[in-house]
Design an enzyme around this catalytic site. Structure first.
Site, PDB file in Angstrom:
ATOM      1  N   LYS A 102      41.617  45.840  56.793  1.00 48.90           N
ATOM      2  CA  LYS A 102      40.688  45.975  55.667  1.00 48.90           C
ATOM      3  C   LYS A 102      40.386  47.445  55.397  1.00 48.90           C
ATOM      4  O   LYS A 102      40.298  47.872  54.246  1.00 48.90           O
ATOM      5  CB  LYS A 102      39.393  45.212  55.945  1.00 48.90           C
ATOM      6  CG  LYS A 102      39.615  43.708  56.033  1.00 48.90           C
ATOM      7  CD  LYS A 102      38.304  42.953  56.016  1.00 48.90           C
ATOM      8  CE  LYS A 102      38.534  41.463  56.130  1.00 48.90           C
ATOM      9  NZ  LYS A 102      38.494  40.975  57.526  1.00 48.90           N
ATOM     10  N   ARG A 105      12.756  48.101  50.911  1.00 45.58           N
ATOM     11  CA  ARG A 105      12.640  48.922  52.113  1.00 45.58           C
ATOM     12  C   ARG A 105      11.344  49.730  52.043  1.00 45.58           C
ATOM     13  O   ARG A 105      10.850  50.047  50.959  1.00 45.58           O
ATOM     14  CB  ARG A 105      13.835  49.879  52.231  1.00 45.58           C
ATOM     15  CG  ARG A 105      15.188  49.204  52.170  1.00 45.58           C
ATOM     16  CD  ARG A 105      15.555  48.481  53.430  1.00 45.58           C
ATOM     17  NE  ARG A 105      15.566  49.348  54.598  1.00 45.58           N
ATOM     18  CZ  ARG A 105      15.676  48.864  55.847  1.00 45.58           C
ATOM     19  NH1 ARG A 105      15.760  47.560  56.061  1.00 45.58           N
ATOM     20  NH2 ARG A 105      15.692  49.681  56.869  1.00 45.58           N
ATOM     21  N   SER A 150      12.776  50.171  63.781  1.00 48.68           N
ATOM     22  CA  SER A 150      13.662  51.161  63.161  1.00 48.68           C
ATOM     23  C   SER A 150      12.945  52.502  62.968  1.00 48.68           C
ATOM     24  O   SER A 150      13.575  53.552  62.962  1.00 48.68           O
ATOM     25  CB  SER A 150      14.159  50.632  61.821  1.00 48.68           C
ATOM     26  OG  SER A 150      13.093  50.098  61.072  1.00 48.68           O
ATOM     27  N   TYR A 151      11.610  52.483  62.849  1.00 49.55           N
ATOM     28  CA  TYR A 151      10.838  53.721  62.686  1.00 49.55           C
ATOM     29  C   TYR A 151      11.034  54.628  63.904  1.00 49.55           C
ATOM     30  O   TYR A 151      11.312  55.812  63.768  1.00 49.55           O
ATOM     31  CB  TYR A 151       9.363  53.360  62.534  1.00 49.55           C
ATOM     32  CG  TYR A 151       8.433  54.539  62.321  1.00 49.55           C
ATOM     33  CD1 TYR A 151       8.307  55.130  61.070  1.00 49.55           C
ATOM     34  CD2 TYR A 151       7.665  55.047  63.369  1.00 49.55           C
ATOM     35  CE1 TYR A 151       7.450  56.194  60.858  1.00 49.55           C
ATOM     36  CE2 TYR A 151       6.796  56.111  63.174  1.00 49.55           C
ATOM     37  CZ  TYR A 151       6.694  56.679  61.911  1.00 49.55           C
ATOM     38  OH  TYR A 151       5.840  57.736  61.715  1.00 49.55           O
ATOM     39  N   ARG A 185      13.465  54.560  65.877  1.00 52.15           N
ATOM     40  CA  ARG A 185      14.865  54.990  65.941  1.00 52.15           C
ATOM     41  C   ARG A 185      15.157  56.085  64.903  1.00 52.15           C
ATOM     42  O   ARG A 185      16.285  56.529  64.770  1.00 52.15           O
ATOM     43  CB  ARG A 185      15.807  53.801  65.701  1.00 52.15           C
ATOM     44  CG  ARG A 185      15.674  52.678  66.712  1.00 52.15           C
ATOM     45  CD  ARG A 185      16.905  51.760  66.710  1.00 52.15           C
ATOM     46  NE  ARG A 185      17.225  51.204  65.406  1.00 52.15           N
ATOM     47  CZ  ARG A 185      16.692  50.102  64.896  1.00 52.15           C
ATOM     48  NH1 ARG A 185      15.812  49.418  65.605  1.00 52.15           N
ATOM     49  NH2 ARG A 185      17.048  49.672  63.707  1.00 52.15           N
ATOM     50  N   ASP A 192      10.275  46.543  58.079  1.00 50.21           N
ATOM     51  CA  ASP A 192       8.902  46.138  58.354  1.00 50.21           C
ATOM     52  C   ASP A 192       8.256  47.196  59.243  1.00 50.21           C
ATOM     53  O   ASP A 192       8.874  48.222  59.519  1.00 50.21           O
ATOM     54  CB  ASP A 192       8.871  44.753  59.035  1.00 50.21           C
ATOM     55  CG  ASP A 192       9.452  44.790  60.442  1.00 50.21           C
ATOM     56  OD1 ASP A 192       9.970  45.845  60.855  1.00 50.21           O
ATOM     57  OD2 ASP A 192       9.382  43.762  61.136  1.00 50.21           O
ATOM     58  N   ASP A 199       6.594  47.685  62.983  1.00 46.61           N
ATOM     59  CA  ASP A 199       6.449  47.068  64.308  1.00 46.61           C
ATOM     60  C   ASP A 199       5.533  47.946  65.148  1.00 46.61           C
ATOM     61  O   ASP A 199       5.898  49.074  65.475  1.00 46.61           O
ATOM     62  CB  ASP A 199       7.808  46.986  65.008  1.00 46.61           C
ATOM     63  CG  ASP A 199       8.851  46.250  64.174  1.00 46.61           C
ATOM     64  OD1 ASP A 199       8.721  45.024  64.029  1.00 46.61           O
ATOM     65  OD2 ASP A 199       9.794  46.905  63.661  1.00 46.61           O
ATOM     66  N   ASP A 234       4.385  43.570  62.075  1.00 46.22           N
ATOM     67  CA  ASP A 234       4.438  42.890  63.381  1.00 46.22           C
ATOM     68  C   ASP A 234       3.577  43.654  64.371  1.00 46.22           C
ATOM     69  O   ASP A 234       3.688  44.881  64.465  1.00 46.22           O
ATOM     70  CB  ASP A 234       5.883  42.879  63.938  1.00 46.22           C
ATOM     71  CG  ASP A 234       6.794  41.910  63.197  1.00 46.22           C
ATOM     72  OD1 ASP A 234       6.273  40.991  62.545  1.00 46.22           O
ATOM     73  OD2 ASP A 234       8.024  42.078  63.290  1.00 46.22           O
ATOM     74  N   ASN A 258      19.809  46.043  72.265  1.00 46.01           N
ATOM     75  CA  ASN A 258      19.107  45.162  73.204  1.00 46.01           C
ATOM     76  C   ASN A 258      20.063  44.162  73.831  1.00 46.01           C
ATOM     77  O   ASN A 258      20.023  43.922  75.037  1.00 46.01           O
ATOM     78  CB  ASN A 258      17.993  44.390  72.493  1.00 46.01           C
ATOM     79  CG  ASN A 258      16.800  45.272  72.179  1.00 46.01           C
ATOM     80  OD1 ASN A 258      16.749  46.422  72.608  1.00 46.01           O
ATOM     81  ND2 ASN A 258      15.859  44.745  71.433  1.00 46.01           N
TER      82      ASN A 258
HETATM   83  N1  CTP Z   1      12.143  41.974  68.444  1.00 46.14           N
HETATM   84  C1  CTP Z   1      11.963  41.143  69.516  1.00 46.14           C
HETATM   85  N2  CTP Z   1      11.225  40.001  69.398  1.00 46.14           N
HETATM   86  C2  CTP Z   1      10.641  39.677  68.229  1.00 46.14           C
HETATM   87  C3  CTP Z   1      10.813  40.506  67.109  1.00 46.14           C
HETATM   88  C4  CTP Z   1      11.579  41.645  67.258  1.00 46.14           C
HETATM   89  O1  CTP Z   1      12.460  41.442  70.595  1.00 46.14           O
HETATM   90  N3  CTP Z   1       9.921  38.562  68.134  1.00 46.14           N
HETATM   91  C5  CTP Z   1      12.876  43.223  68.603  1.00 46.14           C
HETATM   92  C6  CTP Z   1      14.188  43.282  67.846  1.00 46.14           C
HETATM   93  O2  CTP Z   1      15.287  42.860  68.634  1.00 46.14           O
HETATM   94  C7  CTP Z   1      14.297  44.748  67.499  1.00 46.14           C
HETATM   95  C8  CTP Z   1      12.830  45.210  67.417  1.00 46.14           C
HETATM   96  O3  CTP Z   1      12.075  44.232  68.087  1.00 46.14           O
HETATM   97  O4  CTP Z   1      14.914  45.465  68.535  1.00 46.14           O
HETATM   98  C9  CTP Z   1      12.399  45.373  65.983  1.00 46.14           C
HETATM   99  O5  CTP Z   1      12.743  44.210  65.258  1.00 46.14           O
HETATM  100  P1  CTP Z   1      12.868  44.157  63.681  1.00 46.14           P
HETATM  101  O6  CTP Z   1      11.603  44.620  63.067  1.00 46.14           O
HETATM  102  O7  CTP Z   1      13.316  42.786  63.323  1.00 46.14           O
HETATM  103  O8  CTP Z   1      14.092  45.115  63.332  1.00 46.14           O
HETATM  104  P2  CTP Z   1      14.184  46.685  63.173  1.00 46.14           P
HETATM  105  O9  CTP Z   1      15.227  47.118  64.122  1.00 46.14           O
HETATM  106  O10 CTP Z   1      12.839  47.333  63.275  1.00 46.14           O
HETATM  107  O11 CTP Z   1      14.764  46.865  61.698  1.00 46.14           O
HETATM  108  P3  CTP Z   1      13.956  46.731  60.296  1.00 46.14           P
HETATM  109  O12 CTP Z   1      13.881  48.103  59.728  1.00 46.14           O
HETATM  110  O13 CTP Z   1      14.799  45.828  59.464  1.00 46.14           O
HETATM  111  O14 CTP Z   1      12.608  46.151  60.578  1.00 46.14           O
HETATM  112 MN    MN Z   2      11.238  46.550  62.200  1.00 49.63          MN
HETATM  113 MN    MN Z   3       9.735  43.459  63.109  1.00 46.05          MN
END
Ligand code: CTP
Ligand code: MN
Ligand code: MN
Length: 299
Positions: A43, A117, A148-149, A151, A158, A160, A221, A244
């Site tokens: 691809k 986003r 992701s913040y 990182r 979202d 976290d 979260d 993870n």
């Molecule tokens: N996570 C977890 N248990 C949950 C929710 C999330 O272990 N109930 C972990 C996910 O595996 C991830 C981290 O927490 O490593 C953040 O999860 P998430 O917000 O879903 O993803 P992000 O990597 O933050 O990406 P995004 O920007 O899309 O939120």
């Molecule tokens: Mn997140």
């Molecule tokens: Mn999350």
């Protein structure tokens, strides 16, 4: 389309390509990259040669609708496909004729906001808002924004936030989450509560939707973390999910078990990997301690 394995293999290929520091110019070169299989290499070459990938053009309108349904909070690929098969093509169709959970209705009503986003500085502002409310309950609470913040992403899906408290003075953060949610709700900041797990425990979790006065609706979260488990929590709530998975797999290969509470050894497993005993804790306080115990270099 419910094809978890393909999603995973494409994401692995994407990160392999990101790590490859020079342009890929041939099939031979593409297939040599670790994480790129033969089909993916084909691809890549098609894209190099034609600037396009034929398969993408054949994704039908149906796929788009199913994808959109599946992107709704509380709706997975199975339900999305079921709705499509029943003839639903728009959210109006679904709202009119399906029996929905409260969260699914919220997911549909706020779909446009939640799909967007979140710019990094808005994540910072939301984190500061939550931290400020938390400190008004107990000034010794510590809030750290993960996901992701942490990182370093320029934008996030979202927010976290991990919340803990040094318990060496004999006080813990037990019961804080309930108070925090109430404060945030009364401020008009928290607009929806989606899920709350083991509410009064030291490891309580919350998922909801919040909004800054001038902003749109955002997924939030909150993870309460026992102070001694903070390293394990930082590791697991920072991710990403593929990182993870590989860390947890590595632990398993070393006959250990890694989760958001810590790294355990002497875990006895039976048929199919089912755990018989929780094992003995060997690391949980700091991320470095976790990496060291797994033999992964800490930078
Ligand atoms: N996570 C977890 N248990 C949950 C929710 C999330 O272990 N109930 C972990 C996910 O595996 C991830 C981290 O927490 O490593 C953040 O999860 P998430 O917000 O879903 O993803 P992000 O990597 O933050 O990406 P995004 O920007 O899309 O939120
Ligand atoms: Mn997140
Ligand atoms: Mn999350």
């Amino acid at each position: 389309m419910k094809d978890e394995w393909r999603i995973l293999s494409y994401r692995k290929a994407i990160s392999a390509i990101k790590k490859h520091m020079k342009p890929i110019t041939s099939y031979e070169e593409a297939k040599k990259i670790p994480g790129i299989g033969l089909r993916t290499a084909e691809k890549i070459v098609e894209i190099i040669d034609t600037g396009n990938l034929k398969r993408i053009n054949s994704i039908s309108e149906g796929d788009d609708i199913i994808k959109k349904f599946g992107d709704v909070y509380g709706v997975g690929p199975t339900i999305a496909m079921k709705w499509y098969a029943k003839g639903h093509r728009t959210f109006e169709d679904v709202l009119k004729s399906e029996k929905l959970t409260r969260n699914q209705i919220t997911g549909i009503l706020y779909f446009d906001d939640l799909q967007k986003r979140i710019p990094r500085d808005e994540v910072t502002k939301i984190s500061e808002w939550v931290t400020c409310a938390a400190l008004s309950i107990d000034p010794k609470l510590e809030c750290i924004t993960g996901g992701s913040y942490r990182r370093g992403s320029p934008d996030c899906g979202d927010i976290d936030i991990m919340i803990t408290r040094n318990d060496s003075d004999g006080t813990t953060h037990l019961g804080v989450l309930t108070k925090l949610i109430e404060i945030l709700r009364n401020q008009g900041f928290l607009t929806h509560e989606l899920v709350q797990h083991n509410g009064e425990s030291l490891s309580a979790k919350f998922m909801g939707i919040c909004k800054l006065p001038e902003g749109i609706h955002r997924r939030l979260d909150l993870f309460m973390v026992p102070y001694n488990e903070m390293g394990a929590a930082l590791l697991s709530y920072t991710g990403n999910d593929i990182f993870n998975r590989s860390m947890r797999l590595l632990a398993r290969k070393k006959k250990m078990c890694l989760n958001q509470h810590g790294l355990f050894t002497n875990v006895s497993r039976g048929y199919g990997g089912v755990k018989y005993s929780k094992g003995t804790i060997i690391a949980q306080r700091t991320e470095k301690e976790m990496f060291d115990a797994l033999g992964v270099p800490w930078r």
